[in-house]
Design an enzyme around this catalytic site. Structure first.
Site, short mmCIF file in Angstrom:
data_model
loop_
_atom_site.label_atom_id
_atom_site.label_comp_id
_atom_site.label_asym_id
_atom_site.label_seq_id
_atom_site.Cartn_x
_atom_site.Cartn_y
_atom_site.Cartn_z
N HIS A 114 1.23 -1.26 -0.01
CA HIS A 114 0.11 0.04 0.38
C HIS A 114 0.99 1.18 0.22
O HIS A 114 0.62 2.32 -1.21
CB HIS A 114 -0.97 0.16 1.42
CG HIS A 114 -1.48 -1.03 1.04
ND1 HIS A 114 -2.07 -1.61 2.03
CD2 HIS A 114 -2.82 -1.27 0.50
CE1 HIS A 114 -2.99 -3.12 2.03
NE2 HIS A 114 -3.84 -2.08 0.80
N LYS A 156 -16.40 -7.05 4.82
CA LYS A 156 -15.78 -8.13 5.97
C LYS A 156 -15.47 -6.97 7.81
O LYS A 156 -15.08 -5.90 7.33
CB LYS A 156 -13.65 -7.61 5.03
CG LYS A 156 -13.46 -8.14 3.80
CD LYS A 156 -12.10 -8.09 3.46
CE LYS A 156 -11.98 -7.08 2.28
NZ LYS A 156 -10.65 -6.91 2.18
N ARG A 160 -2.00 -6.07 -8.18
CA ARG A 160 -1.21 -7.07 -7.91
C ARG A 160 -0.85 -8.74 -8.95
O ARG A 160 0.30 -8.78 -9.35
CB ARG A 160 -1.66 -7.65 -6.66
CG ARG A 160 -1.50 -7.20 -5.25
CD ARG A 160 -1.85 -7.40 -4.53
NE ARG A 160 -3.19 -6.97 -4.06
CZ ARG A 160 -3.78 -7.32 -2.58
NH1 ARG A 160 -3.26 -7.33 -1.63
NH2 ARG A 160 -5.16 -7.12 -2.73
N SER A 197 -3.09 -7.65 3.14
CA SER A 197 -3.12 -7.17 4.72
C SER A 197 -3.18 -8.54 4.80
O SER A 197 -3.13 -8.37 6.56
CB SER A 197 -4.11 -5.94 4.82
OG SER A 197 -4.39 -4.87 4.34
#
Ligand code: ADP
Length: 163
Positions: free
Chosen positions: A18, A42, A91, A129
């Site tokens: 990030h 979430k 990614r 994360s």
């Protein structure tokens, strides 16, 4: 007119991946607003204050970066902040399909807002994360995965959970 970009995400917690995107975006735009999502669906490990405070800590050397939180539609938040660009990090191909759909939907909702994708630095292409939380919980080293200044806080939090 200054160019303002919003970089949205959960940042639960912020990682070096990030931070790499934030730093690079800060070099391109007049202002980057990191928008921490309140309604991501979430259940986050770190509460909103913790996520915002960790982001402030690791971006304190970047004067044109602001940390904020938001709820509801991203395009509405961008309008409120007078931002015309949404920054997303990519990614892998696995990120692509969902991000492609989101970008098209946001474009349909607000054609005056562009989504720009930045490729991850190859060093961080495997980093998320959730990976950080998993590795930390299992006692692995988080060096190179998260900034040193939040290391203790993240390590303590993920390990409290297992007790
Ligand atoms: P995650 O929980 O998957 O780490 P977030 O919801 O906090 O991610 O992600 C916010 C944004 O940061 C998304 O655009 C995501 O694609 C991007 N991102 C996350 N990790 C990386 C990384 N290692 N490299 C580049 N971009 C990333």
């Amino acid at each position: 007119m200054s160019k303002i970009a919003v970089y949205p995400g959960s940042f639960d917690p912020v990682t070096n991946g990030h931070l790499d995107i934030i730093t690079r975006a800060a070099g391109v735009f007049d202002q980057v607003i990191v928008g921490v999502l309140q309604n991501s669906g979430k259940q986050p490990l770190f509460n909103m204050d913790e996520r915002v405070q960790m982001l402030k800590n690791v971006t304190s050397n970047l004067p044109n970066v602001i940390i904020d939180c938001f709820d509801g539609l991203l395009v509405n938040y961008c309008d409120k902040q007078k931002a015309t660009v949404i920054i997303k990090g990519l990614r892998a191909v696995s990120d692509f399909e969902y991000e492609f759909q989101m970008a098209l939907m946001n474009y349909k909702l607000s054609p005056h807002i562009e989504t720009l994708f930045m490729m991850t630095n190859s060093k961080y292409s495997y980093l998320s994360s959730s990976m950080v939380k998993e590795i930390g919980r299992l006692g692995g080293s988080l060096d190179d995965l998260i900034p040193p200044s939040i290391m203790t806080q993240v390590f303590n939090k993920v390990n409290d959970l297992g007790r």
